[in-house]
Design a protein around this motif. Sequence first.
Motif, PDB file in Angstrom:
ATOM      1  N   GLU A 240       9.263 -26.159  10.432  1.00 20.79           N
ATOM      2  CA  GLU A 240       7.970 -26.047   9.753  1.00 20.79           C
ATOM      3  C   GLU A 240       7.260 -24.738  10.137  1.00 20.79           C
ATOM      4  O   GLU A 240       7.902 -23.718  10.272  1.00 20.79           O
ATOM      5  N   TRP A 241       5.945 -24.775  10.341  1.00 29.02           N
ATOM      6  CA  TRP A 241       5.239 -23.525  10.575  1.00 29.02           C
ATOM      7  C   TRP A 241       5.578 -22.916  11.927  1.00 29.02           C
ATOM      8  O   TRP A 241       5.654 -23.622  12.917  1.00 29.02           O
ATOM      9  N   MET A 242       5.729 -21.592  11.918  1.00 24.26           N
ATOM     10  CA  MET A 242       6.068 -20.862  13.134  1.00 24.26           C
ATOM     11  C   MET A 242       4.866 -20.012  13.555  1.00 24.26           C
ATOM     12  O   MET A 242       4.716 -19.657  14.714  1.00 24.26           O
ATOM     13  N   PHE A 243       4.036 -19.676  12.591  1.00 20.75           N
ATOM     14  CA  PHE A 243       2.835 -18.866  12.814  1.00 20.75           C
ATOM     15  C   PHE A 243       1.617 -19.638  12.308  1.00 20.75           C
ATOM     16  O   PHE A 243       1.730 -20.415  11.363  1.00 20.75           O
ATOM     17  N   ALA A 244       0.481 -19.342  12.919  1.00 22.04           N
ATOM     18  CA  ALA A 244      -0.754 -19.929  12.401  1.00 22.04           C
ATOM     19  C   ALA A 244      -1.006 -19.403  10.990  1.00 22.04           C
ATOM     20  O   ALA A 244      -0.671 -18.262  10.673  1.00 22.04           O
ATOM     21  N   ASP A 245      -1.591 -20.248  10.161  1.00 26.27           N
ATOM     22  CA  ASP A 245      -2.016 -19.826   8.827  1.00 26.27           C
ATOM     23  C   ASP A 245      -3.233 -18.917   9.028  1.00 26.27           C
ATOM     24  O   ASP A 245      -4.061 -19.178   9.891  1.00 26.27           O
ATOM     25  N   TYR A 246      -3.329 -17.856   8.244  1.00 24.82           N
ATOM     26  CA  TYR A 246      -4.364 -16.869   8.503  1.00 24.82           C
ATOM     27  C   TYR A 246      -5.019 -16.407   7.201  1.00 24.82           C
ATOM     28  O   TYR A 246      -4.323 -16.061   6.272  1.00 24.82           O
ATOM     29  N   LYS A 247      -6.320 -16.455   7.150  1.00 24.10           N
ATOM     30  CA  LYS A 247      -7.011 -16.027   5.930  1.00 24.10           C
ATOM     31  C   LYS A 247      -8.281 -15.267   6.293  1.00 24.10           C
ATOM     32  O   LYS A 247      -8.772 -15.390   7.423  1.00 24.10           O
ATOM     33  N   ILE A 248      -8.831 -14.524   5.322  1.00 19.70           N
ATOM     34  CA  ILE A 248     -10.174 -13.951   5.514  1.00 19.70           C
ATOM     35  C   ILE A 248     -11.141 -14.818   4.731  1.00 19.70           C
ATOM     36  O   ILE A 248     -10.952 -15.065   3.537  1.00 19.70           O
ATOM     37  N   ILE A 249     -12.170 -15.284   5.432  1.00 21.14           N
ATOM     38  CA  ILE A 249     -13.175 -16.107   4.763  1.00 21.14           C
ATOM     39  C   ILE A 249     -14.408 -15.236   4.511  1.00 21.14           C
ATOM     40  O   ILE A 249     -14.791 -14.432   5.358  1.00 21.14           O
ATOM     41  N   GLN A 250     -14.980 -15.369   3.336  1.00 22.47           N
ATOM     42  CA  GLN A 250     -16.164 -14.554   3.003  1.00 22.47           C
ATOM     43  C   GLN A 250     -17.261 -15.435   2.385  1.00 22.47           C
ATOM     44  O   GLN A 250     -17.001 -16.188   1.456  1.00 22.47           O
ATOM     45  N   VAL A 251     -18.464 -15.310   2.947  1.00 21.12           N
ATOM     46  CA  VAL A 251     -19.607 -16.046   2.402  1.00 21.12           C
ATOM     47  C   VAL A 251     -20.613 -15.021   1.899  1.00 21.12           C
ATOM     48  O   VAL A 251     -20.968 -14.087   2.629  1.00 21.12           O
ATOM     49  N   SER A 252     -21.056 -15.176   0.664  1.00 26.13           N
ATOM     50  CA  SER A 252     -22.040 -14.209   0.154  1.00 26.13           C
ATOM     51  C   SER A 252     -23.323 -14.910  -0.304  1.00 26.13           C
ATOM     52  O   SER A 252     -23.291 -16.032  -0.826  1.00 26.13           O
ATOM     53  N   TYR A 253     -24.450 -14.232  -0.054  1.00 31.99           N
ATOM     54  CA  TYR A 253     -25.781 -14.763  -0.373  1.00 31.99           C
ATOM     55  C   TYR A 253     -26.565 -13.737  -1.169  1.00 31.99           C
ATOM     56  O   TYR A 253     -26.271 -12.533  -1.106  1.00 31.99           O
ATOM     57  N   LYS A 254     -27.582 -14.237  -1.843  1.00 34.54           N
ATOM     58  CA  LYS A 254     -28.545 -13.332  -2.484  1.00 34.54           C
ATOM     59  C   LYS A 254     -29.335 -12.649  -1.379  1.00 34.54           C
ATOM     60  O   LYS A 254     -29.681 -13.282  -0.379  1.00 34.54           O
ATOM     61  N   ASN A 255     -29.621 -11.381  -1.585  1.00 34.33           N
ATOM     62  CA  ASN A 255     -30.424 -10.645  -0.617  1.00 34.33           C
ATOM     63  C   ASN A 255     -31.814 -11.274  -0.489  1.00 34.33           C
ATOM     64  O   ASN A 255     -32.405 -11.682  -1.483  1.00 34.33           O
ATOM     65  N   SER A 256     -32.321 -11.344   0.754  1.00 31.09           N
ATOM     66  CA  SER A 256     -33.669 -11.901   0.938  1.00 31.09           C
ATOM     67  C   SER A 256     -34.264 -11.349   2.221  1.00 31.09           C
ATOM     68  O   SER A 256     -33.627 -10.588   2.942  1.00 31.09           O
ATOM     69  N   THR A 257     -35.480 -11.770   2.503  1.00 29.18           N
ATOM     70  CA  THR A 257     -36.139 -11.314   3.737  1.00 29.18           C
ATOM     71  C   THR A 257     -35.564 -12.032   4.951  1.00 29.18           C
ATOM     72  O   THR A 257     -35.879 -11.698   6.081  1.00 29.18           O
ATOM     73  N   GLU A 258     -34.725 -13.036   4.676  1.00 29.51           N
ATOM     74  CA  GLU A 258     -34.187 -13.834   5.790  1.00 29.51           C
ATOM     75  C   GLU A 258     -32.755 -13.441   6.178  1.00 29.51           C
ATOM     76  O   GLU A 258     -32.053 -14.218   6.823  1.00 29.51           O
ATOM     77  N   ASN A 259     -32.345 -12.244   5.781  1.00 28.73           N
ATOM     78  CA  ASN A 259     -30.948 -11.838   6.032  1.00 28.73           C
ATOM     79  C   ASN A 259     -30.500 -12.002   7.481  1.00 28.73           C
ATOM     80  O   ASN A 259     -29.403 -12.499   7.741  1.00 28.73           O
ATOM     81  N   GLU A 260     -31.367 -11.573   8.391  1.00 29.65           N
ATOM     82  CA  GLU A 260     -31.011 -11.663   9.825  1.00 29.65           C
ATOM     83  C   GLU A 260     -30.644 -13.099  10.219  1.00 29.65           C
ATOM     84  O   GLU A 260     -29.616 -13.335  10.846  1.00 29.65           O
ATOM     85  N   GLN A 261     -31.525 -14.024   9.829  1.00 29.88           N
ATOM     86  CA  GLN A 261     -31.304 -15.439  10.168  1.00 29.88           C
ATOM     87  C   GLN A 261     -30.057 -15.973   9.472  1.00 29.88           C
ATOM     88  O   GLN A 261     -29.286 -16.741  10.053  1.00 29.88           O
ATOM     89  N   ILE A 262     -29.855 -15.554   8.218  1.00 27.15           N
ATOM     90  CA  ILE A 262     -28.691 -16.029   7.462  1.00 27.15           C
ATOM     91  C   ILE A 262     -27.393 -15.560   8.125  1.00 27.15           C
ATOM     92  O   ILE A 262     -26.431 -16.318   8.243  1.00 27.15           O
ATOM     93  N   ILE A 263     -27.411 -14.315   8.583  1.00 24.77           N
ATOM     94  CA  ILE A 263     -26.209 -13.781   9.253  1.00 24.77           C
ATOM     95  C   ILE A 263     -25.899 -14.611  10.509  1.00 24.77           C
ATOM     96  O   ILE A 263     -24.766 -15.078  10.698  1.00 24.77           O
ATOM     97  N   ASP A 264     -26.915 -14.827  11.345  1.00 27.61           N
ATOM     98  CA  ASP A 264     -26.712 -15.592  12.579  1.00 27.61           C
ATOM     99  C   ASP A 264     -26.249 -17.020  12.281  1.00 27.61           C
ATOM    100  O   ASP A 264     -25.313 -17.527  12.900  1.00 27.61           O
TER     101      ASP A 264
END
Length: 433
Positions: A212-236
């Motif tokens: 069966e699997w010999m290596f971990a499955d690997y992906k890039i995950i991306q989350v996108s939001y509308k720009n707002s004044t709360e960007n800092e908090q959203i990032i954290d």
Amino acid sequence: MNSNKKIIKLAFTIQFLFLGLVSCAQNTKVESSIHKNVQEQTNEIFDSLITIRRDFHVNPEVSGQEKRTSEKIAEYLLALGLEVKTGIGGHGVVGILNTGKAGKRIAWRADMDAMHSDIPDVVDFQSKNEGVRHICGHDVNTTIALGIANVMASQKAKLAGTVYFIFQPSEETYKGAKTMIDDGLFETIQPNEIYGSHIAPAPTTVITTKPEWMFADYKIIQVSYKNSTENEQIIDYTKELISSFQNIEPDSKFWDNRNLLDPNIGLASPNTIFKNFTTVNQNFKVEETEKEISISTYIGSSIMKKLDSVLPLLKQKINESKYAENLIDIEYTLERANIYNDKDLTKNALNSIGKIYGAENTILMYGEMPDGRGDDFAYYQEHVPGVYFYLGGSNFEKGILSMPHAPNFQVDESCIKTGVNYFSSLIVERLIN
Ligand SMILES: [Zn+2]
Ligand SMILES: [Zn+2]
């Protein structure tokens, strides 16, 4: 029943047993003599294989530009009497060894490309192509495949079935296998099974693999939001949320790569710590445009199908949070095929090779390789069941460490002999049984 009849019956039984023994003995003899022939032929061509490997090493070509390498390969296969197809998916080459007798169809795959690297090579036979180096050992993988082709051709009269040799471009970019398949590889050849190997840091007589699997499955995950004044908090918030999927403690021995080879907790131990893990790379990438902000990182998991469940769970949690209104999308921006070794074929291969070359040389892995390693051999396995092996190239006494992509990457060339012997014998076993 009279005694006469008893004697006749006894004689018949003994004769029957004896015949059975003789035919068993003959079978063993045929099999062991063919493996002896494999070893003799490997010894015979070993020096020439080293010359070939060094020629590839001195003339490395990066992904997609394997012109000279593929020409040399085609020339060699033609000289062996194989049918040769070139130009499949770019510089891909296929050699076909048809025994003329019906039987199994087995494929062996090797990769041909080198890499951009300015790190000075440690061997005397250095690259003539500035900034390009065989630092992943594909020159060795290719040479072993040519050696197997030679040995199999020498045993052709005793075999039934067909052996295909696939020489693939662009493994480093994870594109070559797919390109060859898209260009009709499996219309040209129809293997029942496919095998391949890659140089790894173990000692030169050792092969490793796992079902069966010999290596971990690997992906890039991306989350996108509308720009707002709360960007800092959203990032954290988002970083913390994605990181919550990680199930390995920060102070775990898991993070030290040297432990991969540890006899107690490494990959070859039934008590390995390299299993049932999900990891999140903490180097998050944050991109802000006028309209939106996106946060992405690598996520890996050794747990089958685990990453499939991550996206809906994340979506649900964000939708329940105060940032629900801001969410635009959650997606995987990089997904790739992952090595999946057929269970029965893996068990069978390790048994076959172990019986002939010593069980101590065939090591079963219990865990999955972390940190995003992999091989695009995985794409063939989506079509044909098969097994991918690691073949040791290190010689610790000589200070040779075969860690692909490491600055001091080097190979003890005796691993070419190991590879040609083990894998020729494996193919022989698959064809005669
Ligand atoms: Zn590589
Ligand atoms: Zn490689």
